[in-house]
Design a protein around this motif. Structure first.
Motif, PDB file in Angstrom:
ATOM      1  N   LYS A   1       0.838  -1.209   0.000  1.00 23.50           N
ATOM      2  CA  LYS A   1       0.000   0.000   0.000  1.00 23.50           C
ATOM      3  C   LYS A   1       0.865   1.248   0.000  1.00 23.50           C
ATOM      4  O   LYS A   1       0.539   2.251  -0.639  1.00 23.50           O
ATOM      5  CB  LYS A   1      -0.943  -0.015   1.207  1.00 23.50           C
ATOM      6  CG  LYS A   1      -2.099  -0.990   1.066  1.00 23.50           C
ATOM      7  CD  LYS A   1      -3.058  -0.892   2.243  1.00 23.50           C
ATOM      8  CE  LYS A   1      -4.253  -1.824   2.061  1.00 23.50           C
ATOM      9  NZ  LYS A   1      -5.220  -1.737   3.167  1.00 23.50           N
ATOM     10  N   SER A   2       1.989   1.181   0.720  1.00 23.42           N
ATOM     11  CA  SER A   2       2.906   2.320   0.756  1.00 23.42           C
ATOM     12  C   SER A   2       3.620   2.492  -0.580  1.00 23.42           C
ATOM     13  O   SER A   2       3.831   3.617  -1.042  1.00 23.42           O
ATOM     14  CB  SER A   2       3.930   2.112   1.873  1.00 23.42           C
ATOM     15  OG  SER A   2       4.891   3.137   1.886  1.00 23.42           O
TER      16      SER A   2
ATOM     17  N   ARG B   1       0.652   3.562  -3.309  1.00 24.51           N
ATOM     18  CA  ARG B   1       0.090   4.881  -2.969  1.00 24.51           C
ATOM     19  C   ARG B   1      -1.154   5.246  -3.784  1.00 24.51           C
ATOM     20  O   ARG B   1      -1.184   6.244  -4.488  1.00 24.51           O
ATOM     21  CB  ARG B   1       1.163   5.971  -3.153  1.00 24.51           C
ATOM     22  CG  ARG B   1       2.400   5.771  -2.341  1.00 24.51           C
ATOM     23  CD  ARG B   1       3.298   6.992  -2.407  1.00 24.51           C
ATOM     24  NE  ARG B   1       3.674   7.352  -3.742  1.00 24.51           N
ATOM     25  CZ  ARG B   1       4.694   6.838  -4.397  1.00 24.51           C
ATOM     26  NH1 ARG B   1       5.447   5.908  -3.840  1.00 24.51           N
ATOM     27  NH2 ARG B   1       4.975   7.239  -5.616  1.00 24.51           N
ATOM     28  N   PHE B   2      -2.172   4.426  -3.688  1.00 25.03           N
ATOM     29  CA  PHE B   2      -3.423   4.711  -4.375  1.00 25.03           C
ATOM     30  C   PHE B   2      -4.348   5.500  -3.462  1.00 25.03           C
ATOM     31  O   PHE B   2      -4.540   5.160  -2.299  1.00 25.03           O
ATOM     32  CB  PHE B   2      -4.114   3.422  -4.815  1.00 25.03           C
ATOM     33  CG  PHE B   2      -3.395   2.702  -5.929  1.00 25.03           C
ATOM     34  CD1 PHE B   2      -3.072   3.366  -7.096  1.00 25.03           C
ATOM     35  CD2 PHE B   2      -3.041   1.379  -5.790  1.00 25.03           C
ATOM     36  CE1 PHE B   2      -2.408   2.723  -8.123  1.00 25.03           C
ATOM     37  CE2 PHE B   2      -2.385   0.711  -6.808  1.00 25.03           C
ATOM     38  CZ  PHE B   2      -2.059   1.392  -7.979  1.00 25.03           C
ATOM     39  N   ALA B   3      -4.950   6.525  -4.025  1.00 26.03           N
ATOM     40  CA  ALA B   3      -5.839   7.373  -3.234  1.00 26.03           C
ATOM     41  C   ALA B   3      -7.194   6.709  -2.994  1.00 26.03           C
ATOM     42  O   ALA B   3      -7.859   6.956  -2.005  1.00 26.03           O
ATOM     43  CB  ALA B   3      -6.043   8.711  -3.939  1.00 26.03           C
ATOM     44  N   LYS B   4      -7.592   5.842  -3.920  1.00 23.63           N
ATOM     45  CA  LYS B   4      -8.929   5.250  -3.865  1.00 23.63           C
ATOM     46  C   LYS B   4      -8.948   3.858  -3.247  1.00 23.63           C
ATOM     47  O   LYS B   4      -9.693   3.066  -3.599  1.00 23.63           O
ATOM     48  CB  LYS B   4      -9.533   5.195  -5.265  1.00 23.63           C
ATOM     49  CG  LYS B   4      -9.942   6.544  -5.803  1.00 23.63           C
ATOM     50  CD  LYS B   4     -10.733   6.381  -7.072  1.00 23.63           C
ATOM     51  CE  LYS B   4     -11.221   7.726  -7.581  1.00 23.63           C
ATOM     52  NZ  LYS B   4     -12.019   7.571  -8.819  1.00 23.63           N
TER      53      LYS B   4
ATOM     54  N   ASP C   1      -5.731   1.668 -11.954  1.00 21.58           N
ATOM     55  CA  ASP C   1      -4.768   1.397 -10.885  1.00 21.58           C
ATOM     56  C   ASP C   1      -4.098   0.039 -11.083  1.00 21.58           C
ATOM     57  O   ASP C   1      -2.890  -0.107 -10.866  1.00 21.58           O
ATOM     58  CB  ASP C   1      -5.465   1.443  -9.523  1.00 21.58           C
ATOM     59  CG  ASP C   1      -5.844   2.860  -9.107  1.00 21.58           C
ATOM     60  OD1 ASP C   1      -5.393   3.810  -9.768  1.00 21.58           O
ATOM     61  OD2 ASP C   1      -6.599   3.004  -8.119  1.00 21.58           O
TER      62      ASP C   1
ATOM     63  N   ASP D   1       6.728   7.877 -12.646  1.00 17.80           N
ATOM     64  CA  ASP D   1       5.337   7.859 -12.215  1.00 17.80           C
ATOM     65  C   ASP D   1       4.397   8.275 -13.340  1.00 17.80           C
ATOM     66  O   ASP D   1       3.361   7.657 -13.570  1.00 17.80           O
ATOM     67  CB  ASP D   1       5.131   8.770 -11.004  1.00 17.80           C
ATOM     68  CG  ASP D   1       5.753   8.194  -9.747  1.00 17.80           C
ATOM     69  OD1 ASP D   1       6.022   6.976  -9.744  1.00 17.80           O
ATOM     70  OD2 ASP D   1       5.973   8.952  -8.790  1.00 17.80           O
TER      71      ASP D   1
ATOM     72  N   GLU E   1       1.589   6.095 -15.505  1.00 22.34           N
ATOM     73  CA  GLU E   1       0.233   6.629 -15.617  1.00 22.34           C
ATOM     74  C   GLU E   1      -0.235   6.628 -17.071  1.00 22.34           C
ATOM     75  O   GLU E   1      -1.355   6.255 -17.389  1.00 22.34           O
ATOM     76  CB  GLU E   1       0.197   8.051 -15.058  1.00 22.34           C
ATOM     77  CG  GLU E   1      -1.175   8.685 -15.058  1.00 22.34           C
ATOM     78  CD  GLU E   1      -2.038   8.163 -13.929  1.00 22.34           C
ATOM     79  OE1 GLU E   1      -3.250   8.417 -13.960  1.00 22.34           O
ATOM     80  OE2 GLU E   1      -1.496   7.470 -13.045  1.00 22.34           O
TER      81      GLU E   1
END
Length: 296
Positions: A58-59, A62-65, A86, A268, A272
């Protein structure tokens, strides 16, 4: 996994009732929530801390959702992402590691058990050095990639050349086999060239047998060779931004044809863009848009 618990299917005789099948093929029996999922397996013989794995990934991602991680046992976990975008970012960013051990990821739709997946492949950027500049190009990169495994992408310039200290090729390889260190190329007039293969973001592997997932201390072939045939020299540093070419040519997964994509020059943003699909944007246009933003 069941055999590790003492269950040996080849020794079991089913009763008449146990052989009767329950039909569950109707649409009402199927859940539609198994989407945007990956199954991951940490390539190690050691027991892993699932709590630490969840926290680490998770770190890293780093997904916001949100991201749901479910333990499956046998060093495996199910990763369910908030959306396909994602999930694609994670796949394009491989290889990933947990405590320096490779995390193998595989697409999963819920139609089979996770243990039935062939969790033995992962994609790496491979730096190919000792190759004459004349053959540092897109076509040769594709052919080398297909020889090493399943070619995915090659980094080149506007002219299709990968000139430099090395050429970068992304390949999906079988990680159950020893890593390839060299490749012999037959050039014009039957001249031969031995190229050196180095792997970016290479996790723990054995310097004795060359297989990922363990070190020399736990290798079954320990003591058979006087000299280690593999070594830290196979690990490649990711190239600096100024050393990168500005185009990555990806092979279309449906047509098998190569499609160019312009680099964004940051990892990054590059990942994306891969997730959003194949498109071309020149670095010059990006620079202009950043310098002179459109005012509405």
């Amino acid at each position: 996994m069941e055999e590790k618990r003492g269950l040996k299917w080849n020794k079991i005789k089913l009763t008449t009732e146990e052989e009767e099948a329950l039909v569950i093929g109707n649409s009402d029996d199927v859940t539609n929530t198994v989407n945007n999922c990956l199954v991951g397996r940490v390539l190690t013989h050691e027991k892993i801390d699932m709590t630490a794995l969840k926290s680490t990934m998770k770190s890293e991602w780093r997904f916001a959702k949100g991201l749901d991680i479910i333990e499956l046992g046998n060093s495996m976990a199910l990763f369910q992402f908030a959306n396909a975008r994602d999930k694609a970012r994670v796949l394009e960013g491989t290889p990933w590691a947990f405590h320096k051990n490779l995390l193998i990821l595989s697409e999963y739709d819920g139609s089979i058990t996770p243990e039935s997946l062939e969790m033995n492949r992962c994609s790496f950027w491979i730096q190919i050095s000792n190759l004459p500049l004349k053959w540092m190009n897109q076509r040769v990169g594709e052919r080398i990639g297909d020889k090493l495994g399943c070619f995915e992408a090659v980094e080149v310039d506007e002219n299709g050349n990968g000139w430099g200290r090395f050429m970068r090729v992304r390949v999906n390889i079988d990680v159950s086999k020893p890593l390839r260190r060299f490749m012999i190329l037959e050039l014009q007039k039957r001249e031969r060239c031995r190229v050196i293969l180095r792997y970016e973001r290479l996790p723990i592997f054995c310097f004795i047998c060359g297989v990922l997932g363990h070190s020399e201390k736990s290798c079954g072939n320990s003591g058979e060779e006087e000299e280690s045939q593999y070594g830290v020299w196979m690990k490649a540093r990711e190239p600096r931004k100024e050393d990168r070419k500005n185009i990555i040519v990806w092979r279309d997964r449906t047509s098998g044809l190569a499609s160019p994509e312009v680099l964004d020059l940051t990892e990054d943003e590059l990942i994306e863009k891969f997730a959003l699909g194949v498109r071309m944007v020149t670095s010059f246009a990006l620079a202009i848009s950043y310098s002179f933003p459109l005012k509405l």
